[in-house]
Scaffold this active site. Structure first.
Site, mmCIF file in Angstrom:
data_model
loop_
_atom_site.group_PDB
_atom_site.id
_atom_site.type_symbol
_atom_site.label_atom_id
_atom_site.label_comp_id
_atom_site.label_asym_id
_atom_site.label_seq_id
_atom_site.Cartn_x
_atom_site.Cartn_y
_atom_site.Cartn_z
ATOM 1 N N ASP A 266 0.869 -1.181 0.000
ATOM 2 C CA ASP A 266 0.000 0.000 0.000
ATOM 3 C C ASP A 266 0.904 1.228 0.000
ATOM 4 O O ASP A 266 1.774 1.352 0.875
ATOM 5 C CB ASP A 266 -0.900 0.019 1.242
ATOM 6 N N ASP B 20 -15.504 -4.324 -1.446
ATOM 7 C CA ASP B 20 -15.124 -4.137 -0.045
ATOM 8 C C ASP B 20 -16.406 -4.016 0.760
ATOM 9 O O ASP B 20 -17.212 -3.109 0.523
ATOM 10 C CB ASP B 20 -14.281 -2.860 0.116
#
Length: 241
Positions: A8, A129
Site C-alpha cells: 500500500d 469491499d
C-alpha cells in the site's frame, strides 16, 4: 492458491491502514520498490498494490513507482486505488500491470464497469469491499447501501476477470479473513475470487487452501508480513500456482 503480498503506497512510502482508516496508519522504512524487490527475491510471482494517494485523489499519483516495479521485476501486478476513468486504466495497462482493480467507481456506475471490461478484456478486476454484508465506497468512508451479493448478481456477466473480496471489519486487524462470506461470494461469482483482509498467520493460508472452493484463486497478505507475524520464506512455500 496464488499468494499476493501487498504493498500500500502513501506519500511514496509503504504503509498499512487499520480498517482503511487514514488516521490509523503505520509507515514502514522500506520503499515500495525495495519491498517489491524483496518479494521477487523470495520467489513470489504475484503482487497486490494499492495507491492510497490515488484512492484519495482519483488520480494515478504513484504511476512512476508502478512503472519502476513493473520494469525491474517480472511480477504479475494487480493495482487499485482511485481508478475512476478509462484514461487511468489505460495508463496502468500501458505500464504493464496484469490487472486494474475497479472499486468505488464500478459500484457507483455499473455502466463504467461494463464498458471497462469490454474495452480492456481480461484486464479488469472488481474490488468489492464490504462491511456487515454491505458494500463500502470512497476509501471505505461511505456505505453504498447495496448488499454485496445483490450487486454481484447484477454485474456478474459484465466480464470482470477477477474479484477481490475484502471484509473491512477484518482488514489490518489480523483476526483471520471472513472465509464464510468469501465462500458465498465465490459461489456466486462468475470469475475467480481473491480473499483479502485479516490474514494473521500461515494457518490462515492453510485454511484458505482447505476451503476446496475451485473459484477461490488466491489470497492477499499484507500487515502480517510487515509486522513479522508471517515470514516470507515460510509463506512462499504455500504457493501452488
Amino acid at each position: 492458491m496464488k499468494i499476493l503480498p501487498a504493498i500500500d503506497i502513501k506519500d511514496k512510502k509503504c504503509v498499512r491502514l487499520v480498517k482503511g482508516d487514514f488516521n490509523n496508519k503505520t509507515e514502514y522504512e522500506i520503499s515500495p520498490v525495495e519491498q517489491a524487490e524483496k518479494y521477487k527475491d523470495h520467489g513470489f510471482k504475484n503482487l497486490h498494490i494499492v495507491d492510497l494517494d490515488g484512492a484519495l485523489t482519483g488520480e494515478t499519483v504513484n504511476l512512476d513507482i508502478i512503472e519502476e516495479i513493473v520494469s525491474k521485476f517480472d511480477l504479475k501486478i494487480e493495482i487499485g486505488g482511485g481508478v475512476r476513468n478509462f484514461d487511468s486504466i489505460k495508463k496502468y495497462i500501458n505500464a504493464g500491470v496484469e490487472k486494474v482493480i475497479l472499486g468505488s467507481a464500478a459500484i457507483k456506475n455499473k455502466k463504467f464497469l461494463k464498458e471497462a471490461c469490454e474495452k480492456f478484456p481480461n484486464k479488469i478486476a472488481l474490488g468489492l469491499d464490504a462491511k456487515n454484508g454491505y458494500l463500502s465506497i470512497s476509501g471505505w468512508k461511505e456505505n453504498s447501501n447495496q448488499l454485496t451479493l445483490d450487486y454481484l448478481k447484477e454485474v456478474n456477466n459484465y466480464g470482470a476477470s477477477r474479484l477481490i473480496y475484502t471484509d473491512i471489519n477484518r482488514d489490518g486487524m489480523k483476526q483471520s479473513p471472513n472465509f464464510e462470506e468469501t465462500s458465498k461470494v465465490a459461489d456466486t461469482s462468475n470469475c475467480p475470487v481473491i480473499i483479502s483482509g485479516g490474514v494473521s498467520s500461515i494457518g490462515d493460508i492453510k485454511k484458505a487452501k482447505e476451503l476446496k472452493n475451485n473459484n477461490i484463486e488466491g489470497i492477499i497478505v499484507g500487515k502480517a508480513i510487515y509486522d513479522g507475524d508471517i515470514q516470507l520464506d515460510e509463506l512462499v512455500k504455500e504457493i501452488d500456482a
